[in-house]
Design a protein around this motif. Structure first.
Motif, mmCIF file in Angstrom:
data_model
loop_
_atom_site.group_PDB
_atom_site.id
_atom_site.type_symbol
_atom_site.label_atom_id
_atom_site.label_comp_id
_atom_site.label_asym_id
_atom_site.label_seq_id
_atom_site.Cartn_x
_atom_site.Cartn_y
_atom_site.Cartn_z
ATOM 1 N N SER A 74 -4.409 0.722 3.203
ATOM 2 C CA SER A 74 -5.333 -0.416 3.254
ATOM 3 C C SER A 74 -6.764 -0.014 3.604
ATOM 4 C CB SER A 74 -4.836 -1.419 4.303
ATOM 5 O OG SER A 74 -4.820 -0.830 5.585
ATOM 6 N N PRO A 105 -9.879 7.359 14.579
ATOM 7 C CA PRO A 105 -9.097 8.414 15.227
ATOM 8 C C PRO A 105 -7.855 8.732 14.409
ATOM 9 C CG PRO A 105 -9.288 6.451 16.646
ATOM 10 C CD PRO A 105 -9.970 6.136 15.371
ATOM 11 N N THR A 126 0.844 -1.202 0.000
ATOM 12 C CA THR A 126 0.000 0.000 0.000
ATOM 13 C C THR A 126 0.877 1.248 0.000
ATOM 14 O OG1 THR A 126 -0.154 -0.075 2.420
ATOM 15 C CG2 THR A 126 -1.913 -1.164 1.162
ATOM 16 N N ARG A 157 -12.200 2.987 6.669
ATOM 17 C CA ARG A 157 -11.375 3.742 5.718
ATOM 18 C C ARG A 157 -11.441 2.997 4.390
ATOM 19 N NH1 ARG A 157 -5.011 4.491 6.874
ATOM 20 N NH2 ARG A 157 -5.013 2.276 6.363
ATOM 21 N N HIS A 186 1.059 -5.287 12.247
ATOM 22 C CA HIS A 186 1.269 -6.159 11.084
ATOM 23 C C HIS A 186 1.763 -7.518 11.569
ATOM 24 C CE1 HIS A 186 1.217 -2.077 9.591
ATOM 25 N NE2 HIS A 186 0.998 -2.532 8.371
HETATM 26 O O1 TXA Z 1 -1.917 0.470 4.323
HETATM 27 C C1 TXA Z 1 -1.843 0.753 5.501
HETATM 28 O O2 TXA Z 1 -2.773 0.556 6.315
HETATM 29 C C2 TXA Z 1 -0.531 1.385 5.984
HETATM 30 C C3 TXA Z 1 0.557 0.310 5.870
HETATM 31 C C4 TXA Z 1 1.873 0.772 6.410
HETATM 32 O O3 TXA Z 1 0.138 -0.852 6.491
HETATM 33 N N1 TXA Z 1 -0.641 1.874 7.308
HETATM 34 C C5 TXA Z 1 -1.359 2.981 7.628
HETATM 35 O O4 TXA Z 1 -1.257 3.340 8.972
HETATM 36 O O5 TXA Z 1 -2.014 3.601 6.841
HETATM 37 P P1 TXA Z 1 -1.742 4.761 9.520
HETATM 38 O O6 TXA Z 1 -1.346 4.801 10.961
HETATM 39 O O7 TXA Z 1 -1.251 5.846 8.669
HETATM 40 O O8 TXA Z 1 -3.280 4.624 9.478
HETATM 41 C C6 TXA Z 1 -3.889 3.693 10.327
HETATM 42 C C7 TXA Z 1 -5.293 4.078 10.598
HETATM 43 C C8 TXA Z 1 -5.359 5.334 11.431
HETATM 44 O O9 TXA Z 1 -6.277 6.252 10.853
HETATM 45 C C9 TXA Z 1 -5.857 4.819 12.765
HETATM 46 O O10 TXA Z 1 -6.648 5.740 13.423
HETATM 47 C C10 TXA Z 1 -6.611 3.554 12.398
HETATM 48 O O11 TXA Z 1 -5.878 3.018 11.353
HETATM 49 N N2 TXA Z 1 -6.619 2.641 13.532
HETATM 50 C C11 TXA Z 1 -5.610 1.911 14.015
HETATM 51 N N3 TXA Z 1 -5.984 1.252 15.144
HETATM 52 C C12 TXA Z 1 -7.276 1.577 15.361
HETATM 53 C C13 TXA Z 1 -8.227 1.270 16.375
HETATM 54 N N4 TXA Z 1 -7.918 0.465 17.386
HETATM 55 N N5 TXA Z 1 -9.461 1.807 16.272
HETATM 56 C C14 TXA Z 1 -9.789 2.621 15.249
HETATM 57 N N6 TXA Z 1 -8.923 2.964 14.275
HETATM 58 C C15 TXA Z 1 -7.687 2.460 14.326
#
Ligand code: TXA
Ligand code: MG
Length: 334
Positions: free
Chosen positions: A181, A223, A35, A195, A67
């Motif tokens: 993703s 969030p 991604t 998302r 991951h």
């Molecule tokens: O494609 C992807 O998902 C990439 C690659 C590196 O894996 N990662 C990514 O991570 O986009 P990040 O941190 O930029 O976005 C992760 C999203 C954030 O908006 C976060 O709020 C959500 O996932 N998220 C993570 N844990 C969560 C939780 N327990 N509850 C609600 N949302 C969560």
């Protein structure tokens, strides 16, 4: 935080083992995924996870995705796992689908932004998977950009944002999808997309044979999914094809770059407005998504006054692209 690392690009034969070594020592390493590039650290070590937040300048209450090397590791990170999680894992892992589940009690809340839920996925990029299988544990990894900046789809882009702030970047080429993703919440009555991303609601529905909830607005559901995210330094505006057709003369002598997609408009520019600066974007959602961040990143280096993008169609296949664009664009005054 001031710069404290000499950031190495890992691009030799032993790159994967060097990355694993650093991760075992509790350091962060940027890893290529299918991604976007992720900034990884040992998800079981609070100190390692905190380094991710420091390097990115990300608020601590924004949860991270963990991951995993395979779906078999799910039980070590989540609890009360529904059957649907395994069905989706079977079809889409390794791949660009993140599942939101209840977290296992021992998982540090530093990873989950204080929540009792956890986001997990098995990435498909061969080097990321190799790192995970050798590491044999969970790696927390948000996108490898500074807070609120564009997600990186090349190692060069990671370097631009994080050089001096992390020890290493694993070279893995241009990310195949170029958009983050799809996140699916499996905690409620029916699965809900938090998302939009490369895996579409229709694909999810085909596997689960139940209705998939897709909110009109995604802002509040995740969030950290804040409004002014993914924004390039150069103001980016989105203008419809019809409006652009009427405005082309205005762009002849301006320091504006047009991002065009439809053939008729491109022909009009080529034939009648040779002084306009423009660039072609793929006229399909998958191709456009792959190029979007890299294009904005490159255009950002050119010092244009603004970037004007031909608004994409408002159809289901463009949902993930339009979701990112809704945050990347600076609204025009009405
Ligand atoms: O494609 C992807 O998902 C990439 C690659 C590196 O894996 N990662 C990514 O991570 O986009 P990040 O941190 O930029 O976005 C992760 C999203 C954030 O908006 C976060 O709020 C959500 O996932 N998220 C993570 N844990 C969560 C939780 N327990 N509850 C609600 N949302 C969560
Ligand atoms: Mg991100």
């Amino acid at each position: 935080m001031t710069d404290q690392y000499l950031t190495t690009l890992l691009d030799t034969q032993d790159a994967v083992s060097t990355a694993v070594e650093l991760l075992k020592q509790g350091e962060c390493v940027a890893l290529p995924s299918e991604t976007v590039y992720g900034l990884a650290a040992d998800a079981s070590k609070v100190e390692a996870v905190n380094k991710i937040f420091d390097a990115k300048g990300r608020p601590k209450n924004h949860p991270l995705i963990v991951h995993l090397p395979s779906a078999e590791h799910l039980i070590q990170w989540a609890t009360d796992i529904p059957k649907q999680a395994y069905e989706l894992a079977e079809h889409f892992w390794p791949g660009p689908l993140t599942l939101l589940l209840k977290k296992a009690p021992h998982v540090p809340t530093a990873v989950t932004g204080g929540l009792d839920t956890i986001a997990v996925r098995v990435p498909a990029h061969s080097q990321f998977l190799q790192v995970l299988k050798t590491f044999a544990g969970g790696l927390a990894a948000p996108s490898a950009n500074r807070y609120k900046q564009l997600s990186p789809t090349t190692s060069e882009q990671v370097m631009q944002g994080l050089n001096g702030r992390i020890p290493a970047v694993l070279e893995g080429g241009h990310c195949a999808h170029g958009l983050e993703s799809t996140i699916v919440d499996l905690l409620g009555e029916s699965p809900r997309v938090l998302r939009p991303g490369p895996i579409t609601p229709a694909q999810l529905q085909q596997v689960l044979a139940v209705d998939i909830q897709v909110p009109e607005q995604f802002q509040d559901s995740v969030p950290g999914n804040v409004e002014a995210h993914y924004r390039p330094q150069t103001p980016l505006h989105s203008v419809t094809t019809e409006q652009l057709q009427g405005q082309l003369a205005d762009y002849q002598s301006s320091n504006v770059i047009l991002l065009l997609r439809s053939q008729a408009l491109i022909e009009q520019v080529e034939q009648s407005y040779p002084a306009i600066k423009w660039q072609r974007m793929p006229n399909n959602a998958t191709g456009f998504g792959k190029e979007l961040y890299a294009t904005l990143f490159n255009l950002d280096q050119l010092g244009a006054d603004k970037i004007v993008l031909e608004t994409p169609p408002n159809t289901d296949d463009w949902r993930a692209v339009n979701n990112r664009l809704s945050r990347a664009v600076t609204p025009l005054p009405i």
